[in-house]
Design an enzyme around this catalytic site. Sequence first.
Site, PDB file in Angstrom:
ATOM      1  N   ASP A  60      12.259  43.319 -27.895  1.00 41.23           N
ATOM      2  CA  ASP A  60      11.443  42.115 -28.106  1.00 41.23           C
ATOM      3  C   ASP A  60      12.247  40.901 -27.638  1.00 41.23           C
ATOM      4  O   ASP A  60      13.386  40.700 -28.049  1.00 41.23           O
ATOM      5  CB  ASP A  60      11.130  42.005 -29.616  1.00 41.23           C
ATOM      6  CG  ASP A  60      10.217  40.829 -29.935  1.00 41.23           C
ATOM      7  OD1 ASP A  60       9.620  40.842 -31.026  1.00 41.23           O
ATOM      8  OD2 ASP A  60      10.093  39.908 -29.084  1.00 41.23           O
ATOM      9  N   PHE A  83       5.749  37.420 -18.224  1.00 37.96           N
ATOM     10  CA  PHE A  83       4.387  37.744 -18.681  1.00 37.96           C
ATOM     11  C   PHE A  83       4.330  37.975 -20.194  1.00 37.96           C
ATOM     12  O   PHE A  83       3.298  37.795 -20.815  1.00 37.96           O
ATOM     13  CB  PHE A  83       3.906  39.061 -18.031  1.00 37.96           C
ATOM     14  CG  PHE A  83       3.639  38.983 -16.569  1.00 37.96           C
ATOM     15  CD1 PHE A  83       4.504  39.555 -15.649  1.00 37.96           C
ATOM     16  CD2 PHE A  83       2.497  38.352 -16.100  1.00 37.96           C
ATOM     17  CE1 PHE A  83       4.248  39.516 -14.285  1.00 37.96           C
ATOM     18  CE2 PHE A  83       2.229  38.311 -14.736  1.00 37.96           C
ATOM     19  CZ  PHE A  83       3.101  38.898 -13.834  1.00 37.96           C
ATOM     20  N   LYS A  87      -2.052  37.616 -25.966  1.00 37.85           N
ATOM     21  CA  LYS A  87      -2.939  36.891 -25.038  1.00 37.85           C
ATOM     22  C   LYS A  87      -4.427  36.999 -25.351  1.00 37.85           C
ATOM     23  O   LYS A  87      -5.271  36.703 -24.511  1.00 37.85           O
ATOM     24  CB  LYS A  87      -2.672  37.404 -23.627  1.00 37.85           C
ATOM     25  CG  LYS A  87      -3.064  38.852 -23.397  1.00 37.85           C
ATOM     26  CD  LYS A  87      -4.161  38.904 -22.379  1.00 37.85           C
ATOM     27  CE  LYS A  87      -4.750  40.276 -22.313  1.00 37.85           C
ATOM     28  NZ  LYS A  87      -6.002  40.282 -21.554  1.00 37.85           N
ATOM     29  N   SER A 127      -2.370  29.972 -18.281  1.00 34.89           N
ATOM     30  CA  SER A 127      -3.770  30.359 -18.434  1.00 34.89           C
ATOM     31  C   SER A 127      -4.685  29.159 -18.289  1.00 34.89           C
ATOM     32  O   SER A 127      -4.323  28.037 -18.652  1.00 34.89           O
ATOM     33  CB  SER A 127      -3.945  30.965 -19.830  1.00 34.89           C
ATOM     34  OG  SER A 127      -5.293  30.972 -20.197  1.00 34.89           O
ATOM     35  N   TYR A 152      -3.996  30.531 -28.962  1.00 37.93           N
ATOM     36  CA  TYR A 152      -3.475  31.124 -27.721  1.00 37.93           C
ATOM     37  C   TYR A 152      -3.355  30.048 -26.642  1.00 37.93           C
ATOM     38  O   TYR A 152      -2.295  29.849 -26.059  1.00 37.93           O
ATOM     39  CB  TYR A 152      -4.392  32.244 -27.229  1.00 37.93           C
ATOM     40  CG  TYR A 152      -4.102  32.634 -25.799  1.00 37.93           C
ATOM     41  CD1 TYR A 152      -4.890  32.161 -24.752  1.00 37.93           C
ATOM     42  CD2 TYR A 152      -3.007  33.426 -25.497  1.00 37.93           C
ATOM     43  CE1 TYR A 152      -4.598  32.485 -23.449  1.00 37.93           C
ATOM     44  CE2 TYR A 152      -2.708  33.759 -24.181  1.00 37.93           C
ATOM     45  CZ  TYR A 152      -3.510  33.272 -23.166  1.00 37.93           C
ATOM     46  OH  TYR A 152      -3.212  33.581 -21.859  1.00 37.93           O
ATOM     47  N   LYS A 156       0.086  28.157 -24.709  1.00 43.95           N
ATOM     48  CA  LYS A 156       0.302  28.012 -23.264  1.00 43.95           C
ATOM     49  C   LYS A 156       0.521  26.544 -22.899  1.00 43.95           C
ATOM     50  O   LYS A 156       1.352  26.196 -22.070  1.00 43.95           O
ATOM     51  CB  LYS A 156      -0.890  28.586 -22.486  1.00 43.95           C
ATOM     52  CG  LYS A 156      -1.024  30.104 -22.586  1.00 43.95           C
ATOM     53  CD  LYS A 156       0.204  30.821 -22.048  1.00 43.95           C
ATOM     54  CE  LYS A 156       0.056  32.326 -22.098  1.00 43.95           C
ATOM     55  NZ  LYS A 156       1.260  33.033 -21.618  1.00 43.95           N
ATOM     56  N   ASN A 201     -10.184  43.079 -26.863  1.00 47.46           N
ATOM     57  CA  ASN A 201     -10.711  41.731 -27.110  1.00 47.46           C
ATOM     58  C   ASN A 201     -11.500  41.250 -25.897  1.00 47.46           C
ATOM     59  O   ASN A 201     -12.422  40.465 -26.017  1.00 47.46           O
ATOM     60  CB  ASN A 201      -9.552  40.754 -27.355  1.00 47.46           C
ATOM     61  CG  ASN A 201      -8.903  40.996 -28.723  1.00 47.46           C
ATOM     62  OD1 ASN A 201      -9.508  40.743 -29.750  1.00 47.46           O
ATOM     63  ND2 ASN A 201      -7.701  41.539 -28.728  1.00 47.46           N
ATOM     64  N   PRO A 299     -15.747  32.533 -32.243  1.00 48.47           N
ATOM     65  CA  PRO A 299     -14.920  31.346 -32.484  1.00 48.47           C
ATOM     66  C   PRO A 299     -13.782  31.253 -31.459  1.00 48.47           C
ATOM     67  O   PRO A 299     -13.145  32.250 -31.151  1.00 48.47           O
ATOM     68  CB  PRO A 299     -14.346  31.589 -33.888  1.00 48.47           C
ATOM     69  CG  PRO A 299     -15.281  32.550 -34.533  1.00 48.47           C
ATOM     70  CD  PRO A 299     -15.837  33.414 -33.416  1.00 48.47           C
TER      71      PRO A 299
HETATM   72  C1  WQD Z   1     -14.864  36.445 -21.564  1.00 48.81           C
HETATM   73  C2  WQD Z   1     -16.296  36.177 -21.981  1.00 48.81           C
HETATM   74  C3  WQD Z   1     -16.574  36.144 -24.373  1.00 48.81           C
HETATM   75  C4  WQD Z   1     -15.804  40.316 -25.210  1.00 48.81           C
HETATM   76  C5  WQD Z   1      -9.296  35.606 -21.226  1.00 48.81           C
HETATM   77  C6  WQD Z   1      -7.967  36.064 -21.699  1.00 48.81           C
HETATM   78  C7  WQD Z   1      -7.006  34.930 -21.761  1.00 48.81           C
HETATM   79  C8  WQD Z   1      -7.063  34.097 -20.516  1.00 48.81           C
HETATM   80  C9  WQD Z   1      -8.464  33.673 -20.161  1.00 48.81           C
HETATM   81  C10 WQD Z   1      -5.274  34.760 -19.061  1.00 48.81           C
HETATM   82  C11 WQD Z   1     -16.376  35.231 -23.186  1.00 48.81           C
HETATM   83  C12 WQD Z   1     -17.376  37.278 -23.731  1.00 48.81           C
HETATM   84  C13 WQD Z   1     -15.955  39.104 -24.564  1.00 48.81           C
HETATM   85  C14 WQD Z   1     -16.943  40.966 -25.743  1.00 48.81           C
HETATM   86  C15 WQD Z   1     -18.323  39.176 -24.947  1.00 48.81           C
HETATM   87  N1  WQD Z   1      -6.547  34.778 -19.393  1.00 48.81           N
HETATM   88  N2  WQD Z   1     -17.198  38.560 -24.434  1.00 48.81           N
HETATM   89  N3  WQD Z   1     -18.169  40.370 -25.584  1.00 48.81           N
HETATM   90  O1  WQD Z   1     -11.811  34.726 -23.824  1.00 48.81           O
HETATM   91  O2  WQD Z   1     -12.221  34.001 -21.426  1.00 48.81           O
HETATM   92  O3  WQD Z   1      -9.927  34.814 -22.199  1.00 48.81           O
HETATM   93  O4  WQD Z   1      -9.197  34.881 -20.037  1.00 48.81           O
HETATM   94  O5  WQD Z   1      -4.397  34.237 -19.620  1.00 48.81           O
HETATM   95  O6  WQD Z   1      -5.734  35.529 -21.899  1.00 48.81           O
HETATM   96  O7  WQD Z   1      -8.144  36.612 -22.969  1.00 48.81           O
HETATM   97  O8  WQD Z   1     -11.835  36.403 -21.912  1.00 48.81           O
HETATM   98  O9  WQD Z   1     -12.789  38.646 -21.674  1.00 48.81           O
HETATM   99  O10 WQD Z   1     -12.250  37.792 -24.008  1.00 48.81           O
HETATM  100  O11 WQD Z   1     -14.148  36.807 -22.751  1.00 48.81           O
HETATM  101  O12 WQD Z   1     -19.455  38.651 -24.816  1.00 48.81           O
HETATM  102  O13 WQD Z   1     -16.879  42.064 -26.351  1.00 48.81           O
HETATM  103  O14 WQD Z   1     -16.877  37.410 -22.420  1.00 48.81           O
HETATM  104  O15 WQD Z   1     -17.310  35.542 -25.425  1.00 48.81           O
HETATM  105  O16 WQD Z   1     -17.531  34.428 -23.037  1.00 48.81           O
HETATM  106  P1  WQD Z   1     -11.527  34.897 -22.394  1.00 48.81           P
HETATM  107  P2  WQD Z   1     -12.713  37.506 -22.630  1.00 48.81           P
END
Ligand code: WQD
Length: 340
Positions: A60, A83, A87, A127, A152, A156, A201, A299
């Site tokens: 870590d 990296f 995230k 990001s 998050y 950044k 996620n 959220p």
């Molecule tokens: C995308 C869209 C959700 C899951 C990511 C990375 C973050 C950063 C930016 C690099 C949103 C929707 C998601 C689901 C859904 N990248 N969704 N159902 O939140 O934009 O962030 O890109 O650093 O690290 O996490 O990406 O893929 O979680 O969501 O409807 O089961 O898809 O609400 O509109 P996000 P995401």
Amino acid sequence: MGEKILVTGGTGYIGSHTVVELINEGFEVVIIDDLSNSSVDILDHIEKIVGTRPQFYQFDLCDQARLNDFFKKESDIKGIIHFAASKAVGESVIKPLLYYRNNITSLLNLMDCMQSHQINNLVFSSSCTVYGQPDELPVSERTPFKPAQSPYGNTKQICEEILRDVAQANQQYRLTALRYFNPVGAHPSGLIGELPTGTPNNLVPFITQTVAGLRDSLKVFGTDYDTPDGTAVRDYIHVVDLAKAHVITVNRLLNKKQNQGYEFFNLGTGNGYSVKQVIDAFEKSTGVSVKYTLADRRPGDIERIYANTKFANDVLGWKAELGLEEMMSSAWEWQKRTLS
Ligand code: WQD
């Protein structure tokens, strides 16, 4: 072997794809990863793709003594791509302390070691979430930060401010933040891809796991946004395009082409797609249908964002080449392989 580059988080999703492109470019790569969100098997897959196995250390980065010992041993590192971080936007809203401790302490430890071991080149994984919900779209590097919509995104923002201040205080540094939009897809070999630990996620792995029968159904978070179909808009970028941008940036730093101590670039395609458009592209490119239900907003989510890519195109000489359907088909090919 060429110059040695440290890749922290190198068994992770974007990290592993970048390691492949670095080795293809002739660099020697050493990886530090704590394997909290990736598998050590990725090293075998990287070796299968490029024919050599990067050196690997599992620990870590928040363990400063261990990190310092690493740099004493690996004394010929010419640059670092950082990296390693937590995230997931949604998860950070639930576990803010984990995100602040992990994401900021790891960078501070790394920069302390850069100072004591005279390493001056760093590429930082940032990001588009640093912009919050921008007032103007597409968002350019001159667009000011707005209050981050999630812990998050705030980590950044804080890390970028650390880089800026350290570069101002120490002329020898060349530090670059790459602001990723939404990385998706997988290497064409199908040997590496996004393999989140536990429940995904992010949208695309949730789609592929739903279609693979590992999840009952995809939830579409929010259908009342001010967008053409009511679902949120993001700038999805193929992870291989993203990886290649890192190699270009490392070359630029090692060849001292970066004049300013601290620079930052948007890495997107310049195209915004809604969740429903992603689902449609997935179904069109794979021929399989996605089962989904409509749900409330998540959220921490913003409504829409996509990149103005001119600065990265002009200054890095980099442009994303792969389209949404290739992103979806490669993600599905990868998912099918991980099932076998
Ligand atoms: C995308 C869209 C959700 C899951 C990511 C990375 C973050 C950063 C930016 C690099 C949103 C929707 C998601 C689901 C859904 N990248 N969704 N159902 O939140 O934009 O962030 O890109 O650093 O690290 O996490 O990406 O893929 O979680 O969501 O409807 O089961 O898809 O609400 O509109 P996000 P995401």
